[in-house]
Design a protein around this motif. Structure first.
Motif, PDB file in Angstrom:
ATOM      1  N   MET A   3       0.908  -1.307  -0.078  1.00 38.43           N
ATOM      2  CA  MET A   3      -0.007   0.080   0.039  1.00 38.43           C
ATOM      3  C   MET A   3       0.758   1.271  -0.128  1.00 38.43           C
ATOM      4  O   MET A   3       0.766   2.292  -0.836  1.00 38.43           O
ATOM      5  CB  MET A   3      -0.857   0.017   1.255  1.00 38.43           C
ATOM      6  CG  MET A   3      -2.138   1.113   1.316  1.00 38.43           C
ATOM      7  SD  MET A   3      -3.299   0.540  -0.105  1.00 38.43           S
ATOM      8  CE  MET A   3      -4.051   2.251  -0.369  1.00 38.43           C
ATOM      9  N   GLN A   4       1.885   1.372   0.911  1.00 37.29           N
ATOM     10  CA  GLN A   4       2.841   2.313   0.905  1.00 37.29           C
ATOM     11  C   GLN A   4       3.400   2.609  -0.402  1.00 37.29           C
ATOM     12  O   GLN A   4       3.475   3.720  -0.959  1.00 37.29           O
ATOM     13  CB  GLN A   4       3.876   2.000   2.164  1.00 37.29           C
ATOM     14  CG  GLN A   4       3.275   2.147   3.587  1.00 37.29           C
ATOM     15  CD  GLN A   4       3.174   3.598   3.782  1.00 37.29           C
ATOM     16  OE1 GLN A   4       3.556   4.553   3.164  1.00 37.29           O
ATOM     17  NE2 GLN A   4       1.889   3.778   4.715  1.00 37.29           N
ATOM     18  N   GLY A  15       0.959   8.089  -6.299  1.00 35.41           N
ATOM     19  CA  GLY A  15       0.095   9.106  -5.559  1.00 35.41           C
ATOM     20  C   GLY A  15      -1.204   8.998  -4.809  1.00 35.41           C
ATOM     21  O   GLY A  15      -1.677   7.846  -5.255  1.00 35.41           O
ATOM     22  N   THR A  16      -1.791   9.948  -4.260  1.00 39.79           N
ATOM     23  CA  THR A  16      -3.126   9.574  -3.484  1.00 39.79           C
ATOM     24  C   THR A  16      -4.333   9.435  -4.566  1.00 39.79           C
ATOM     25  O   THR A  16      -5.080   8.515  -4.371  1.00 39.79           O
ATOM     26  CB  THR A  16      -3.505  10.755  -2.527  1.00 39.79           C
ATOM     27  OG1 THR A  16      -2.048  11.261  -2.036  1.00 39.79           O
ATOM     28  CG2 THR A  16      -4.188  10.439  -1.512  1.00 39.79           C
ATOM     29  N   GLY A  17      -4.247  10.338  -5.610  1.00 33.25           N
ATOM     30  CA  GLY A  17      -5.371  10.289  -6.390  1.00 33.25           C
ATOM     31  C   GLY A  17      -5.661   8.954  -7.402  1.00 33.25           C
ATOM     32  O   GLY A  17      -6.605   8.400  -7.189  1.00 33.25           O
ATOM     33  N   THR A  58      -4.400   6.169  -6.770  1.00 29.22           N
ATOM     34  CA  THR A  58      -4.117   5.067  -5.933  1.00 29.22           C
ATOM     35  C   THR A  58      -5.686   4.506  -5.274  1.00 29.22           C
ATOM     36  O   THR A  58      -6.197   3.775  -5.233  1.00 29.22           O
ATOM     37  CB  THR A  58      -3.357   5.180  -4.585  1.00 29.22           C
ATOM     38  OG1 THR A  58      -2.009   5.328  -4.896  1.00 29.22           O
ATOM     39  CG2 THR A  58      -3.431   4.127  -3.602  1.00 29.22           C
ATOM     40  N   THR A  59      -6.290   5.999  -4.781  1.00 34.57           N
ATOM     41  CA  THR A  59      -7.747   5.996  -4.474  1.00 34.57           C
ATOM     42  C   THR A  59      -8.805   5.223  -5.826  1.00 34.57           C
ATOM     43  O   THR A  59      -9.496   4.703  -5.444  1.00 34.57           O
ATOM     44  CB  THR A  59      -8.203   7.349  -4.132  1.00 34.57           C
ATOM     45  OG1 THR A  59      -7.253   7.991  -3.341  1.00 34.57           O
ATOM     46  CG2 THR A  59      -9.461   7.325  -3.660  1.00 34.57           C
ATOM     47  N   ILE A  60      -8.366   5.964  -6.919  1.00 36.54           N
ATOM     48  CA  ILE A  60      -9.394   5.103  -8.033  1.00 36.54           C
ATOM     49  C   ILE A  60      -8.668   3.851  -8.269  1.00 36.54           C
ATOM     50  O   ILE A  60      -9.782   3.057  -8.487  1.00 36.54           O
ATOM     51  CB  ILE A  60      -8.599   5.983  -9.414  1.00 36.54           C
ATOM     52  CG1 ILE A  60      -9.156   7.599  -9.294  1.00 36.54           C
ATOM     53  CG2 ILE A  60      -9.333   5.250 -10.613  1.00 36.54           C
ATOM     54  CD1 ILE A  60      -8.482   8.485 -10.386  1.00 36.54           C
ATOM     55  N   PHE A  61      -7.599   3.152  -8.105  1.00 34.62           N
ATOM     56  CA  PHE A  61      -7.590   1.855  -8.327  1.00 34.62           C
ATOM     57  C   PHE A  61      -8.199   1.042  -7.458  1.00 34.62           C
ATOM     58  O   PHE A  61      -9.043   0.166  -7.516  1.00 34.62           O
ATOM     59  CB  PHE A  61      -5.925   1.403  -7.940  1.00 34.62           C
ATOM     60  CG  PHE A  61      -4.800   2.016  -9.120  1.00 34.62           C
ATOM     61  CD1 PHE A  61      -5.518   2.196 -10.425  1.00 34.62           C
ATOM     62  CD2 PHE A  61      -3.533   2.337  -9.003  1.00 34.62           C
ATOM     63  CE1 PHE A  61      -4.509   2.337 -11.412  1.00 34.62           C
ATOM     64  CE2 PHE A  61      -2.857   2.725  -9.897  1.00 34.62           C
ATOM     65  CZ  PHE A  61      -3.450   2.673 -11.240  1.00 34.62           C
ATOM     66  N   CYS A  62      -8.355   1.611  -6.086  1.00 33.66           N
ATOM     67  CA  CYS A  62      -8.602   0.961  -4.735  1.00 33.66           C
ATOM     68  C   CYS A  62     -10.220   0.855  -5.046  1.00 33.66           C
ATOM     69  O   CYS A  62     -10.980  -0.181  -4.831  1.00 33.66           O
ATOM     70  CB  CYS A  62      -8.242   1.379  -3.757  1.00 33.66           C
ATOM     71  SG  CYS A  62      -6.773   1.054  -3.063  1.00 33.66           S
ATOM     72  N   LEU A  63     -10.784   2.098  -5.555  1.00 33.94           N
ATOM     73  CA  LEU A  63     -12.225   2.187  -5.756  1.00 33.94           C
ATOM     74  C   LEU A  63     -12.695   1.105  -6.859  1.00 33.94           C
ATOM     75  O   LEU A  63     -13.790   0.256  -6.666  1.00 33.94           O
ATOM     76  CB  LEU A  63     -12.567   3.484  -6.037  1.00 33.94           C
ATOM     77  CG  LEU A  63     -12.862   4.544  -4.913  1.00 33.94           C
ATOM     78  CD1 LEU A  63     -12.851   5.879  -5.264  1.00 33.94           C
ATOM     79  CD2 LEU A  63     -13.647   4.031  -3.874  1.00 33.94           C
TER      80      LEU A  63
END
Lengths: 360, 311
Positions: free
Chosen positions: B1-2, B9-11, B13-18
């Protein structure tokens, strides 16, 4: 038990590339024989031909006097130790060692006992139930040796088995291998590109270059009396001089070139070929005054302290690089950088040698 | 995850996870829970929905045990509910397909990984892939034609003088499932081949040579060195082929004989012909559960860990 190996006019081609060219060697039973040469010289090909993974294109290989043509590796009395050892990672150590016995239908209890016995022999008791991944490099090495010894081979073939180990362990394993060979009396054929290893361990060494065996002799002979420039250079350092060779008398010949006139030994076989003069740095003496013969003036460019000796590098006329080893005995004077000294050598220590024996 | 955060980056990564969460939750978990839920309620006309009859019940599951028929398994006559019979046949013949693909794929995988010259590999893989470019439906129909009474297979065998009379392949020689087994084996053999091929490729050739050098005959080298190494590949191939075969609807429908019933066909009938989605859902749940149990059991027997398959 142990068997001799004879290679008779053995050639091996890969397509149009001749990997081994007319190899002739007779290895005695119980001998520790090394093939020494740079990578790509054909030494591994020889090993794979003896073990049966490659058939020679021409010539015959005899193990214990019997021609082994057409015999598969699993039918030959040889055991190969691979460069990467090729231990079976999914079997515990004792099954690795006794795999060759399992193949021969030996029952489990006997196999286990034999594996324990061999582990003692290679100084690794108590490792029987470990997995390969739990062992260190040197321990894996011992397991590979034990696995090969388990099938009681007449000949052990070793393909640079120490190359992956660190220096200290490598030196230890050298002695160990030699001791195991003495204890078991099995013929060892050892492949290496490390001249120190070959010279230190072997009864005899075969030096190879570009598919040809250049010289077969005892380690000391290889070092002191190399048959050509390749052998001389591969097993040690040299100061090399070029020039025109004069008449031969009493095994000695004169040479005259850009750096003056020299006198050196010349063998009957070398006569009539293009020759160069080779002399080892440890036989090169440094002095303030010019010696009676074989003396070249040079300017010292580097003095490297090696411990037991001091390596002095210099440049002679025409940019010719020379080096000498000065004993660190506290008596011999070590010249400083920038000093002009004479590098001299005894004519009996210098050799006039032809180039390597390679395909034209 | 780190690592993911640092790299994308945050953006992103959020999209991937969602996206992964959407895929797992909305496309896999939710439909299955919906089916599970529906399977416990009776099939009712719209007017009676939410009425007094619309209560929690196991009657959909009980239907699988209705309608006993007399049949025989390998010559032993037994009486068994018809859907259970179909079910057992499906699992058994899927296991057979798995076994057949393994027998075909292992030698081929070994050949590709260790024997064939590296230069010929792309050509050989292409030859294996080309049939996969045609849809499964067309391939099944092609086999339907091959296997028909007046089809090319019988013509060939007659031409070679091997048989006098045409064979009714679709009715089967050994069992009425012959045609299904043949075609499923053909369709899914590559799902077995590639995991095993990948596994064997990763085996150091020196290990095979070391075994041979120690005196091992070829079969023992396979048994003790190559197969143990390839086991994760074999296991994932087996799970894939078994699940795909057991879940195949198209192949049994196209090439199956009138006597050969495949369980997905039964489920299809509930959903599509009877329009009883609740019973269909119950059947699907049973099928899913038992197939998973069968796979777990097989993994236990062959001492394969789930983490091996994931590799």
């Amino acid at each position: 038990m142990s068997a001799g190996i004879d290679l008779e006019n053995v050639c091996c081609d890969f397509g149009t590339f001749r990997a081994v060219d007319n190899a002739n060697v007779s290895i005695k039973p119980g001998e520790f024989f090394s093939f020494l040469g740079p990578s790509g010289c054909g030494k591994t090909t020889i090993l794979r031909m003896v073990s049966g993974f490659i058939e020679p294109t021409e010539g015959a290989i005899k193990i214990g006097g019997k021609d082994v043509k057409g015999t598969r590796p699993n039918q030959r009395p040889t055991a190969l130790i691979f460069q990467n050892l090729a231990l079976f990672p999914l079997m515990p150590i004792w099954e690795n060692i006794s795999f060759g016995l399992e193949v021969r239908g030996v029952d489990k209890a006997t196999r286990r006992a034999r594996a324990e016995e061999l582990l003692k022999l290679v100084d690794l008791p108590g490792a029987a139930d470990k997995m390969v991944s739990q062992l260190s490099g040197g321990q894996k090495q011992r397991v590979a040796i034990a696995r090969a010894l388990a099938v009681e081979p007449s000949v052990m073939l070793l393909d640079e088995p120490l190359s992956a180990l660190d220096l200290k362990l490598r030196q230890h394993m050298r002695a160990e291998l030699r001791a195991i060979q003495k204890r078991t009396g099995v013929t060892f054929i050892y492949i290496t590109h490390d001249q120190g290893e070959a010279l230190a361990m072997s009864d005899r060494v075969g030096v190879m270059s570009q598919g040809r065996i250049q010289q077969i002799a005892a380690p000391r002979d290889i070092y002191d009396n190399p048959v050509n420039g390749f052998v001389a250079s591969f097993v040690g350092e040299n100061n090399i001089f070029e020039g025109d060779v004069g008449a031969v008398s009493g095994g000695m010949a004169g040479m005259t070139g850009a750096h003056g006139s020299f006198r050196a030994k010349v063998s009957p076989e070398a006569q009539g070929k293009a020759l160069k003069l080779y002399v080892r740095p440890e036989h090169t003496v440094l002095s303030k005054t010019k010696a009676a013969e074989n003396s070249v003036e040079m300017e010292v460019t580097e003095v490297a302290f090696e411990g037991a000796f001091i390596s002095v590098h210099g440049v002679a006329a025409g940019g010719k690089r020379l080096s000498a080893e000065v004993k660190n005995d506290g008596v011999t004077v070590v010249p400083g950088v920038g000093e002009k000294v004479f590098a001299s050598f005894d004519a009996a220590r210098a050799l006039l040698l032809p180039d390597a024996n390679v395909r034209g | 995850m780190q690592d993911l955060l640092r790299r994308y980056g945050t953006g992103l990564t959020t999209i991937f996870c969602l996206m992964v969460a959407f895929w797992i939750l909305v496309l896999i978990v939710l439909p299955n829970f919906s089916m599970l839920f529906e399977s416990f309620f009776p099939y009712l006309p719209v007017s009676e929905l939410d009425g007094p009859k619309d209560v929690f019940t196991l009657q959909n599951y009980e239907k699988v045990l209705a309608n006993p028929i007399e049949t025989n398994w390998f010559g032993i006559p037994i009486t068994i509910p018809i859907h259970v019979s179909t079910f057992v046949d499906t699992v058994f013949f899927s296991a057979l397909v798995t076994f057949m693909t393994l027998v075909l794929a292992y030698p081929l995988a070994y050949f590709l990984a260790k024997v064939a010259s590296p230069k010929s590999i792309p050509t050989l893989l292409l030859l294996l892939f080309i049939p996969m470019w045609v849809s499964e439906a067309l391939r099944a129909f092609a086999w339907y034609i091959i296997l028909t009474f007046n089809g090319p297979l019988n013509a060939l065998l007659k031409g070679l003088g091997l048989i006098d009379q045409g064979i009714r392949w679709q009715n089967g020689i050994f069992t009425s499932y012959d045609a299904i087994v043949i075609v499923l084996t053909y369709c899914y053999v590559l799902f077995m081949l590639f995991p095993i091929y990948t596994a064997i490729t990763s085996l150091d050739t020196n290990q095979i040579e070391a075994a041979e050098d120690l005196g091992s005959p070829w079969w023992r080298t396979h048994w003790r060195v190559i197969i143990p190494h390839a086991k994760p590949g074999i296991a994932s191939g087996c799970v894939m082929v078994f699940m795909l075969s057991a879940g195949s609807l198209l192949v049994p429908t196209v090439v199956g004989s009138t006597k050969a019933n495949w369980f997905p066909q039964t489920i299809y009938t509930w959903f599509n012909d009877a329009l009883d989605w609740n019973t269909g859902a119950a059947y699907s749940m049973i099928f899913l559960l038992v197939c998973i149990m069968f796979v777990i059991l097989a993994m236990r027997v062959f001492k394969v860990k789930l983490s091996d398959i994931a590799k």
